[in-house]
Write a protein that holds these residues in place. Structure first.
Motif, mmCIF file in Angstrom:
data_model
loop_
_atom_site.group_PDB
_atom_site.id
_atom_site.type_symbol
_atom_site.label_atom_id
_atom_site.label_comp_id
_atom_site.label_asym_id
_atom_site.label_seq_id
_atom_site.Cartn_x
_atom_site.Cartn_y
_atom_site.Cartn_z
ATOM 1 N N THR A 199 7.036 15.584 -2.832
ATOM 2 C CA THR A 199 7.387 14.636 -1.777
ATOM 3 C C THR A 199 6.174 13.753 -1.549
ATOM 4 O O THR A 199 5.073 14.079 -1.985
ATOM 5 C CB THR A 199 7.762 15.348 -0.454
ATOM 6 N N ALA A 200 6.391 12.631 -0.853
ATOM 7 C CA ALA A 200 5.301 11.687 -0.577
ATOM 8 C C ALA A 200 5.180 11.477 0.931
ATOM 9 O O ALA A 200 6.178 11.516 1.657
ATOM 10 C CB ALA A 200 5.585 10.356 -1.270
ATOM 11 N N THR A 201 3.936 11.266 1.368
ATOM 12 C CA THR A 201 3.654 10.997 2.785
ATOM 13 C C THR A 201 2.542 9.943 2.856
ATOM 14 O O THR A 201 1.948 9.607 1.837
ATOM 15 C CB THR A 201 3.147 12.267 3.505
ATOM 16 N N SER A 202 2.251 9.449 4.067
ATOM 17 C CA SER A 202 1.073 8.566 4.200
ATOM 18 C C SER A 202 0.344 8.874 5.504
ATOM 19 O O SER A 202 0.966 9.308 6.487
ATOM 20 C CB SER A 202 1.487 7.100 4.154
ATOM 21 N N SER A 203 -0.955 8.611 5.487
ATOM 22 C CA SER A 203 -1.829 9.058 6.580
ATOM 23 C C SER A 203 -1.330 8.614 7.958
ATOM 24 O O SER A 203 -1.125 9.453 8.838
ATOM 25 C CB SER A 203 -3.254 8.549 6.345
ATOM 26 N N HIS A 204 -1.142 7.325 8.149
ATOM 27 C CA HIS A 204 -0.810 6.873 9.500
ATOM 28 C C HIS A 204 0.543 7.424 9.953
ATOM 29 O O HIS A 204 0.759 7.644 11.149
ATOM 30 C CB HIS A 204 -0.792 5.340 9.584
ATOM 31 N N GLN A 205 1.414 7.678 9.014
ATOM 32 C CA GLN A 205 2.751 8.141 9.380
ATOM 33 C C GLN A 205 2.796 9.617 9.769
ATOM 34 O O GLN A 205 3.721 10.040 10.442
ATOM 35 C CB GLN A 205 3.722 7.851 8.227
ATOM 36 N N VAL A 206 1.796 10.385 9.301
ATOM 37 C CA VAL A 206 1.858 11.836 9.572
ATOM 38 C C VAL A 206 0.673 12.396 10.351
ATOM 39 O O VAL A 206 0.798 13.443 10.996
ATOM 40 C CB VAL A 206 2.000 12.660 8.262
ATOM 41 N N GLU A 207 -0.473 11.749 10.305
ATOM 42 C CA GLU A 207 -1.677 12.410 10.831
ATOM 43 C C GLU A 207 -1.717 12.513 12.345
ATOM 44 O O GLU A 207 -2.079 13.545 12.902
ATOM 45 C CB GLU A 207 -2.935 11.657 10.359
ATOM 46 N N GLY A 208 -1.391 11.404 13.016
ATOM 47 C CA GLY A 208 -1.492 11.382 14.478
ATOM 48 C C GLY A 208 -2.838 10.854 14.941
ATOM 49 O O GLY A 208 -3.868 11.081 14.324
ATOM 50 N N TYR A 209 -2.781 10.102 16.039
ATOM 51 C CA TYR A 209 -3.969 9.581 16.727
ATOM 52 C C TYR A 209 -4.942 8.856 15.811
ATOM 53 O O TYR A 209 -6.140 9.021 15.925
ATOM 54 C CB TYR A 209 -4.651 10.703 17.532
ATOM 55 N N ASN A 210 -4.387 8.041 14.918
ATOM 56 C CA ASN A 210 -5.239 7.160 14.115
ATOM 57 C C ASN A 210 -5.580 5.932 14.957
ATOM 58 O O ASN A 210 -5.062 4.834 14.724
ATOM 59 C CB ASN A 210 -4.513 6.759 12.821
ATOM 60 N N ARG A 211 -6.485 6.145 15.893
ATOM 61 C CA ARG A 211 -6.741 5.097 16.899
ATOM 62 C C ARG A 211 -7.570 3.950 16.363
ATOM 63 O O ARG A 211 -7.718 2.935 17.013
ATOM 64 C CB ARG A 211 -7.512 5.718 18.075
ATOM 65 N N ASN A 212 -8.161 4.126 15.187
ATOM 66 C CA ASN A 212 -9.152 3.158 14.717
ATOM 67 C C ASN A 212 -8.603 2.231 13.623
ATOM 68 O O ASN A 212 -9.370 1.694 12.838
ATOM 69 C CB ASN A 212 -10.368 3.960 14.211
ATOM 70 N N ASN A 213 -7.263 2.120 13.543
ATOM 71 C CA ASN A 213 -6.721 1.183 12.545
ATOM 72 C C ASN A 213 -5.862 0.112 13.211
ATOM 73 O O ASN A 213 -5.567 0.175 14.408
ATOM 74 C CB ASN A 213 -5.992 1.930 11.416
#
Ligand code: IFM
Length: 441
Positions: free
Chosen positions: A16-30
């Motif tokens: 399966t495929a995922t991406s950082s912003h979609q799964v990580e949470g609290y990516n406040r710096n992008n």
């Protein structure tokens, strides 16, 4: 009814495929976090928030789910804004965390396929003009080199850029993604900078890890003319050229052909070891002068096709075969880096999955060198400007409690991955409505 089994090659990658912003949470710096904070940008005012809480450590339980479901690979992405939170600062603890994730896959006997850029940019880059600024093409390979140095022990399969032409068009021409621009010249500039960035990252990665296999994940949408009119035909052809073909063609030839932005980028020539394909659907195209932001087209689904919730995706499995035919023209190994459908009820997904995999099997029988298939996605995640309204996961996510619940398609996919094949029995059990179609008398 005849019975049969459609076998896949030994060593085929199932994931399966995922991406950082979609799964990580609290990516406040992008730039996405900032965009989400502005009213009216995301459907229903949704925020990514904790997302699937991978940064909090829940990647472990989700990797367990994938491994227990017989997946032997996973594609995830690195968040540039975590690794390089400021232009002059590298965060080694973030790299450690990603190293742990990549090792976590290896420990589960899974191959890691890692994406270095999947739609999200550090805020500091966005503040410098993002990908319109030529500097982005110099900064990206520095980040790529640093990341690959850190992770090379666990991964040698890299995607530099996810869906670069779609990213450029949605962010700079259609205005749906940050920075929300609608300008053809900016889009062309961004396309060229992305080609330069890929080419430089390709070289940097190869220097750090000569055995690396490096490519892009190209979004491919099928475009068919709505009528026999020569205008509609031309519109479909041009849309195909710009969205599907321009970027990988530039990596093949060193020449980018894009409206108001042809560019010679000779250093890009021959910088793909494989072609990554993201395929979801196919559209009809009608010529509509005046619709600049849509590259002079109106696009819609053939009413004959079944569509997913909200009309987001039409189920056109033959379109995947056509996409693979197009890939084959590049004479490179092919990896299906994304394919899937939004379906919270899991009513359409089983059919969509089986029929698309059947097309992959057909293409393999034509000797197309397809090395793997990555379903989008493992667990429901934050779907960009559509927020939480679109559920693509094999597992359902309760956004409030973060609880996961398995959808029937997860078991179906697990059976296919485990057997490395699709049998009449599997189809009978999960999608009996397809029996006559897949196993005709
Ligand atoms: O969620 C996205 C992904 O980030 C890029 N490709 C398409 C998916 C579904 O829309």
């Amino acid at each position: 009814m005849p019975r049969a089994t459609f076998h896949f090659p030994r060593g085929f990658l199932w994931g399966t495929a995922t991406s950082s912003h979609q799964v990580e949470g609290y990516n406040r710096n992008n730039q996405w976090w900032a965009w989400e904070g502005q009213p009216g940008k995301i459907l229903n005012g949704d925020r990514s928030g904790a997302a699937c809480d991978w940064w909090g450590g829940r990647w472990r339980e989700d990797f367990d789910r994938a491994a227990e479901s017989a997946q032997n690979a996973h594609r995830f992405s690195i968040e540039w804004s975590r690794v390089q939170p400021l232009p002059d600062r590298w965060d080694e603890t973030a790299l450690d965390r990603y190293r742990e994730m990549a090792r976590g896959l290896n420990d589960r006997n899974m191959t890691a396929l890692i994406t270095l850029h999947h739609f999200s940019d550090p805020l500091w880059l966005a503040e410098q003009g993002g990908w319109e600024n030529e500097r982005a093409a110099e900064l990206f390979p520095v980040y790529a080199r640093k990341t690959v140095e850190a992770l090379k022990e666990y991964c040698n399969l890299w995607v530099t850029l996810n869906e670069p032409s779609l990213y450029a068009i949605l962010s700079y021409l259609m205005g749906d993604f940050p920075p929300g621009k609608k300008d053809l010249k900016s889009t062309a500039r961004v396309m060229a900078n992305l080609v330069r960035a890929h080419a430089a990252a390709y070289q940097a990665i190869k220097e750090v890890q000569p055995v690396a296999r490096v490519g892009i994940a190209q979004h491919y949408r099928g475009f068919r003319p709505a009528t026999r009119s020569p205008f509609d035909r031309l519109a479909a052809r041009l849309f195909h050229n710009y969205l599907n073909d321009a970027f990988p063609r530039a990596l093949q030839t060193g020449r980018l052909r894009f409206p108001s932005g042809n560019a010679n980028i000779p250093q890009a020539k021959g910088t793909q070891d494989y072609l990554g394909l993201n395929y979801y659907t196919e559209e009809l195209v009608a010529f509509k002068p005046g619709r600049t932001a849509d590259l002079f087209t109106r696009r819609f689904y053939d009413p004959a096709y079944e569509v997913s919730q909200g009309g987001f995706i039409a189920n056109v499995p033959q379109g995947l075969f056509r996409a693979l035919e197009w890939c084959h023209g590049y004479n490179l190994p092919i990896v299906i880096t994304e394919n899937g459908v939004n379906d919270s009820q899991d009513g359409l997904r089983p059919r969509y999955l089986v029929e698309h995999l059947h097309q992959v099997w057909r293409a393999l029988n034509n000797n197309y060198p397809i090395k793997g298939y990555f379903h989008w996605t493992l667990v429901d995640n934050f779907e960009w400007e559509r927020g939480w309204s679109q559920r693509f996961g094999l597992w359902e996510l309760d956004v409030e409690t973060l609880a996961r619940r398995k959808r029937p398609s997860a078991d179906l996919y697990a059976e296919i991955c485990r057997a490395n094949s699709i049998s009449t029995e599997i189809v009978e059990r999960y999608t009996p409505e397809l029996l006559a179609k897949l196993f005709p008398d």
